[in-house]
Design an enzyme around this catalytic site. Structure first.
Site, PDB file in Angstrom:
ATOM      1  N   ASP A 134       1.610   8.569   8.340  1.00  0.00           N
ATOM      2  CA  ASP A 134       2.820   8.204   8.230  1.00  0.00           C
ATOM      3  C   ASP A 134       3.717   8.277   9.505  1.00  0.00           C
ATOM      4  O   ASP A 134       4.166   7.124   9.773  1.00  0.00           O
ATOM      5  CB  ASP A 134       3.722   9.228   7.179  1.00  0.00           C
ATOM      6  N   CYS A 191       8.506 -11.326 -10.790  1.00  0.00           N
ATOM      7  CA  CYS A 191       9.474 -10.096 -10.895  1.00  0.00           C
ATOM      8  C   CYS A 191      10.359  -9.771  -9.702  1.00  0.00           C
ATOM      9  O   CYS A 191       9.868  -9.609  -8.514  1.00  0.00           O
ATOM     10  CB  CYS A 191       8.533  -8.888 -10.951  1.00  0.00           C
TER      11      CYS A 191
END
Length: 315
Positions: A134, A191
């Site tokens: 991360d 979507c």
């Protein structure tokens, strides 16, 4: 040689999934990443806000070889944290993002990747590796997509067809050339649920996040004081935000699956505003200890509470 490397990769996969307990595993080639151009444009628009480190490390993020000279492969892993859906927020309480309601995943994943790296060296004694979790300067979602773990959705999160997007990622860059997995393709289709769900319109368009408007950025990364007359709309979140993920159909249909090494701490799901307001710096540090919440300094805790209180009064 090719067969030996394929067998070694499958041995690593089995070790990662069955012994170390990762939920996903894949391998990508350690080649320059196309997302480097997108990152440069994103920075040029100022969408990174106060995250100056993004600009400082921009040239590293798109090139695994810059992080480990001689890199040939990137092993990508993920841990799932898909808890049951949140209920209505109780009056007088605030939410914490779902990924933060558990142990600090950086330490958990890093420790397991170290064991995976040691296992790799056991198979290839000449192997070198570097761990990224991360905070390391790597376009980890693009690498994970190349490794077949999922695709980068319109909400800019990595989405896996089976497990959804509530995933915590880690990478092991290595000098060993392992056979790559097939990249995943985009399955967002038409979507736009995530764009409609964001109350601050931080998603300026599909795949385009303006961090300066993002509740997660505002509550965690933004270090400056908020405008007292016009505090940001935090939608009840003290730390982070889940709104662009919880609305995603891929998460609604994903099986409930929380990695056993990152169990949920139920008491962090919602926190009492009055109790938080009564904490001193030492008590807050104790509450946040061992979880991602520790990134929130006491000063920013007070700032966030002030913004939540101001917007609640306006409503």
């Amino acid at each position: 040689m090719e067969r030996a490397h394929h067998e070694a990769k499958e041995a690593l996969r089995a070790y990662a999934l069955k012994t170390l307990g990762f939920d996903l595993f894949g391998v990508a080639p350690a080649e320059p990443l196309e997302g480097q151009r997108h990152l440069a444009a994103w920075l040029a628009m100022g969408f990174h806000g106060e995250m100056a480190y993004m600009a400082r490390t921009a040239t590293l993020r798109g090139n695994p070889d810059a992080l480990l000279p001689g890199a040939r492969s990137v092993i990508c892993v993920a841990c799932a944290y898909h808890d049951p859906p949140d209920g209505p927020l109780p009056s007088g309480h605030v939410r914490v993002a779902r990924y933060a309601r558990r142990r600090d995943y950086h330490k958990v994943i890093r420790k397991k990747l170290l064991k995976l790296g040691e296992h790799l060296v056991g198979l290839f004694p000449e192997a070198q590796f570097r761990i990224v979790v991360d905070s390391g300067p790597l376009l980890e979602k693009e690498v994970a997509q190349r490794a077949g773990l999922g695709w980068i959705g319109k909400n800019t999160c990595l989405i896996n067809r089976r497990l959804g997007s509530e995933l915590l990622l880690g990478e092991l860059i290595t000098t060993v050339a392992l056979p790559p997995d097939s990249p995943e393709t985009d399955h967002c289709g038409s979507c736009t649920a995530c764009l409609a769900a964001c109350p601050t319109e931080a998603l300026r368009g599909p795949y385009q996040l303006d961090a300066r408007r993002c509740i997660s950025y505002l509550t965690i990364e933004h270090k400056s004081a908020f405008d007292a007359d016009h505090p940001p709309q935090l939608s009840g979140y003290l730390f982070g935000c889940d709104l662009c993920q919880t609305c995603c159909p891929w998460n609604r249909h994903a099986p409930l699956q929380v990695n056993p090494h990152l169990p949920t701490r139920a008491h962090l799901a919602t926190l009492s505003v009055s109790e938080l307001a009564g904490l001193d710096a030492e008590a807050w540090a104790k509450l946040a200890e061992g979880s991602p919440l520790r990134r929130l300094t006491y000063e920013r805790l007070r700032r966030n509470l002030g913004a939540l209180d101001s917007t609640a009064k306006q409503e």
